[in-house]
Design an enzyme around this catalytic site. Structure first.
Site, PDB file in Angstrom:
ATOM      1  N   TYR A  50      14.775  54.472  62.121  1.00 57.22           N
ATOM      2  CA  TYR A  50      14.335  55.775  61.663  1.00 57.22           C
ATOM      3  C   TYR A  50      14.772  56.870  62.582  1.00 57.22           C
ATOM      4  O   TYR A  50      14.383  56.922  63.701  1.00 57.22           O
ATOM      5  CB  TYR A  50      12.815  55.667  61.439  1.00 57.22           C
ATOM      6  CG  TYR A  50      12.604  55.724  59.730  1.00 57.22           C
ATOM      7  CD1 TYR A  50      12.862  56.977  59.100  1.00 57.22           C
ATOM      8  CD2 TYR A  50      11.967  54.591  59.078  1.00 57.22           C
ATOM      9  CE1 TYR A  50      12.498  56.922  57.894  1.00 57.22           C
ATOM     10  CE2 TYR A  50      11.725  54.584  57.703  1.00 57.22           C
ATOM     11  CZ  TYR A  50      12.194  55.757  56.968  1.00 57.22           C
ATOM     12  OH  TYR A  50      11.863  55.892  55.428  1.00 57.22           O
ATOM     13  N   GLU A  52      14.601  60.684  61.411  1.00 58.47           N
ATOM     14  CA  GLU A  52      14.231  61.664  60.754  1.00 58.47           C
ATOM     15  C   GLU A  52      14.645  63.034  61.878  1.00 58.47           C
ATOM     16  O   GLU A  52      13.922  62.856  62.850  1.00 58.47           O
ATOM     17  CB  GLU A  52      12.921  61.885  60.021  1.00 58.47           C
ATOM     18  CG  GLU A  52      12.756  61.022  58.798  1.00 58.47           C
ATOM     19  CD  GLU A  52      11.528  61.056  58.146  1.00 58.47           C
ATOM     20  OE1 GLU A  52      10.626  61.795  58.852  1.00 58.47           O
ATOM     21  OE2 GLU A  52      11.370  60.557  57.024  1.00 58.47           O
ATOM     22  N   ASP A 195      33.816  72.175  46.903  1.00 62.80           N
ATOM     23  CA  ASP A 195      33.403  70.959  46.982  1.00 62.80           C
ATOM     24  C   ASP A 195      34.761  70.076  46.797  1.00 62.80           C
ATOM     25  O   ASP A 195      35.499  69.853  45.818  1.00 62.80           O
ATOM     26  CB  ASP A 195      32.557  70.619  45.747  1.00 62.80           C
ATOM     27  CG  ASP A 195      32.332  69.098  45.411  1.00 62.80           C
ATOM     28  OD1 ASP A 195      32.871  68.232  46.241  1.00 62.80           O
ATOM     29  OD2 ASP A 195      31.563  69.039  44.481  1.00 62.80           O
ATOM     30  N   THR A 221      32.429  64.269  49.728  1.00 64.93           N
ATOM     31  CA  THR A 221      32.052  62.916  49.863  1.00 64.93           C
ATOM     32  C   THR A 221      32.730  62.693  51.134  1.00 64.93           C
ATOM     33  O   THR A 221      34.020  63.157  51.139  1.00 64.93           O
ATOM     34  CB  THR A 221      32.414  62.061  48.647  1.00 64.93           C
ATOM     35  OG1 THR A 221      33.619  61.976  48.576  1.00 64.93           O
ATOM     36  CG2 THR A 221      31.866  62.491  47.397  1.00 64.93           C
ATOM     37  N   LYS A 224      35.992  58.917  49.235  1.00 65.79           N
ATOM     38  CA  LYS A 224      37.247  58.977  48.369  1.00 65.79           C
ATOM     39  C   LYS A 224      38.634  59.135  49.044  1.00 65.79           C
ATOM     40  O   LYS A 224      38.668  58.139  49.720  1.00 65.79           O
ATOM     41  CB  LYS A 224      37.100  60.199  47.242  1.00 65.79           C
ATOM     42  CG  LYS A 224      35.534  60.107  46.335  1.00 65.79           C
ATOM     43  CD  LYS A 224      35.337  61.274  45.641  1.00 65.79           C
ATOM     44  CE  LYS A 224      34.155  60.999  44.731  1.00 65.79           C
ATOM     45  NZ  LYS A 224      33.745  62.036  43.853  1.00 65.79           N
ATOM     46  N   ARG A 230      30.562  55.150  51.462  1.00 66.82           N
ATOM     47  CA  ARG A 230      30.025  55.871  50.339  1.00 66.82           C
ATOM     48  C   ARG A 230      28.769  56.790  51.238  1.00 66.82           C
ATOM     49  O   ARG A 230      27.947  56.294  51.752  1.00 66.82           O
ATOM     50  CB  ARG A 230      29.237  54.944  49.380  1.00 66.82           C
ATOM     51  CG  ARG A 230      28.660  55.519  48.241  1.00 66.82           C
ATOM     52  CD  ARG A 230      28.445  54.647  47.380  1.00 66.82           C
ATOM     53  NE  ARG A 230      29.749  53.755  46.814  1.00 66.82           N
ATOM     54  CZ  ARG A 230      30.753  54.465  46.098  1.00 66.82           C
ATOM     55  NH1 ARG A 230      30.450  55.609  45.278  1.00 66.82           N
ATOM     56  NH2 ARG A 230      31.933  53.878  45.669  1.00 66.82           N
TER      57      ARG A 230
HETATM   58  C1  LIG Z   1      32.453  62.655  43.381  1.00 66.09           C
HETATM   59  C2  LIG Z   1      32.101  63.906  43.233  1.00 66.09           C
HETATM   60  C3  LIG Z   1      30.643  64.198  43.646  1.00 66.09           C
HETATM   61  C4  LIG Z   1      29.596  63.296  43.731  1.00 66.09           C
HETATM   62  O1  LIG Z   1      29.686  62.348  44.560  1.00 66.09           O
HETATM   63  P1  LIG Z   1      28.657  61.236  44.735  1.00 66.09           P
HETATM   64  O2  LIG Z   1      28.995  60.444  46.010  1.00 66.09           O
HETATM   65  O3  LIG Z   1      29.139  60.252  43.303  1.00 66.09           O
HETATM   66  O4  LIG Z   1      27.292  61.417  44.468  1.00 66.09           O
HETATM   67  C5  LIG Z   1      30.546  65.742  43.610  1.00 66.09           C
HETATM   68  N1  LIG Z   1      31.519  66.617  43.534  1.00 66.09           N
HETATM   69  C6  LIG Z   1      32.828  66.326  43.241  1.00 66.09           C
HETATM   70  C7  LIG Z   1      33.861  67.378  43.046  1.00 66.09           C
HETATM   71  C8  LIG Z   1      33.072  64.910  42.981  1.00 66.09           C
HETATM   72  O5  LIG Z   1      34.612  64.450  42.684  1.00 66.09           O
END
Ligand SMILES: *Cc1c(COP(=O)(O)O)cnc(C)c1O
Length: 413
Positions: A50, A52, A195, A221, A224, A230
């Site tokens: 933990y 935090e 994003d 993320t 990807k 993840r």
């Molecule tokens: C995949 C994605 C997310 C969300 O990611 P998670 O890990 O599935 O919550 C947010 N924004 C964009 C543009 C994405 O492609």
């Protein structure tokens, strides 16, 4: 006690999933295969702790080594993206976005975000999300040629006076001019957020424009194209650092997942290697081969083609639908996802398009020659979607190909 001895049911499912990953062609553009080193960190004893708070300022004792791990992840992310401040604790991309809104906005504030069917993400203000109930999202769209239309974005920014302009998408395949977006934001006094969940690996390798030095805040993320565990991450200008940290913890989350953060540190080390640049370059080369094949075979490519790792393809010119194509491809051992196309007249559960990409196959070592063959198989499967024998024969050929690109050699559950 091994997993297999203690829980054969879970072990069986994991083994079957590993076999599926090994035998098929994984073309969902948001998926990838992490390295054994990332897997090892992810499955490490760091999960027990933990912690935090943040490095040096924790609410629990015994965090010295965890601090080292989290600081390493932060420093490497700063180095990769040129970030002033990094928070590596977001549990995934969606919570990273929720925390980012919390850091930058007050309830009721207006945000310009891209429409879902034009390539945006659910978390960018789709009415089904909680964020859409808190903030006033106004959705912009791509133009008739399918490109991001920055002139229209500017007009909408002048009309709606947003507090935040949001770019970065899930199904959009073109480059983004972040500098121009920043100019528009400056003109109307808005903040900027990108994003880069999908394209982070390409940005890290210098294969796509990097918004981090330009924008107020960037979320991503890590699982990807960045090929880590993840998880999520927020990068921002120093002036937003305190608000971002507060928004993630205690605003939204509790204890950070330090095993995941350790795996992020490992993935970031990989992303700093020259091999990763090569990887990102090959992702794009592979996507270009698919673009050529689908053009030659009469499919309609949304946004006119691709500058990145993915393609959004309208399959209705072939007399089929996204769901039907996805099912046929599944039977042929090729995994893609059905996807809405801009202003799709069809429903989300059976849209007009499929979305596919090259990051996972490129991680397996596949190059242009394999892509040409795979593109041909995809077309054959779609054109013969009612012929189960034909789909099975493609699946057998897929298996022969994937056997030449071993995945997690020696791993067994
Ligand atoms: C995949 C994605 C997310 C969300 O990611 P998670 O890990 O599935 O919550 C947010 N924004 C964009 C543009 C994405 O492609």
């Amino acid at each position: 006690m091994t997993l297999r001895n203690f829980d054969p049911q879970t072990a069986d499912s994991l083994q079957a999933e590993l076999n599926r990953q090994r035998d098929g062609l994984e073309m969902i553009p948001s998926e990838n295969f992490v390295s054994m080193a990332v897997l090892e960190a992810l499955g490490s004893i760091a999960t027990n702790k933990y912690a935090e708070g943040y490095p040096g300022k924790r609410y629990y004792g015994g965090c010295e080594k965890i601090d080292e791990i989290e600081s390493l992840a932060i420093e490497r992310a700063k180095q990769i993206f040129g970030a002033e401040h990094v928070n590596v604790q977001p549990l995934s991309g969606a919570p990273a976005n929720i925390a980012a809104y919390e850091a930058l906005l007050e309830p009721g504030d207006t945000v310009l975000g891209m429409d879902l069917s034009h390539g945006g993400h659910l978390t960018h203000g789709h009415p089904v999300t909680q964020s859409a109930k808190i903030y006033n999202f106004v959705r912009y769209k791509t133009n008739a040629e399918g490109k991001l239309d920055l002139e229209n974005l500017r007009e909408m920014a002048i009309e709606h006076k947003p507090k935040l302009i949001l770019v970065g998408y899930s199904a959009y395949s073109r480059e983004i001019d972040f500098e121009r977006v920043q100019e528009i934001a400056d003109e109307v006094g808005a903040m900027t957020m990108a994003d880069i969940a999908h394209i982070a690996g390409l940005v890290a390798a210098g294969e796509m424009n990097n918004p981090v030095p330009i924008f107020d805040l960037v979320t991503t993320t890590t699982h990807k194209t960045l090929r880590g565990p993840r998880g999520g991450m927020i990068m921002c200008k120093m002036k937003h650092a305190k608000a971002v940290n507060k928004a993630v913890f205690p605003g939204l989350q509790g204890g950070p997942h330090e095993n995941v953060i350790a795996a992020k540190a490992v993935a970031f080390k990989e992303a700093l290697l020259p091999e990763f640049k090569e990887y990102a370059r090959q992702i794009k080369l592979n996507a270009k081969v698919l673009e050529r094949i689908f053009n030659e075979r009469g499919y309609r490519l949304m946004f006119g083609g691709t500058d990145n790792h993915l393609l959004l393809i309208d399959v209705t010119p072939k007399g089929t639908t996204g769901a039907e194509a996805e099912t046929a491809l599944d039977k042929a051992g090729i995994t893609v996802n059905k996807n809405m196309i801009p202003d799709d007249p069809r429903s989300p559960m059976d849209p007009s398009g499929i979305r596919l990409g090259t990051p996972a196959l490129t991680s397996r070592g596949m190059k242009e020659a394999e892509m040409a063959q795979i593109g041909a198989w995809i077309d054959e499967a779609i054109m013969n979607r009612a012929d189960d024998a034909k789909l099975e024969s493609i699946r057998q050929q897929v298996k022969l190909m994937t056997a030449k690109f071993p995945l997690y050699e020696g791993l067994e559950y």
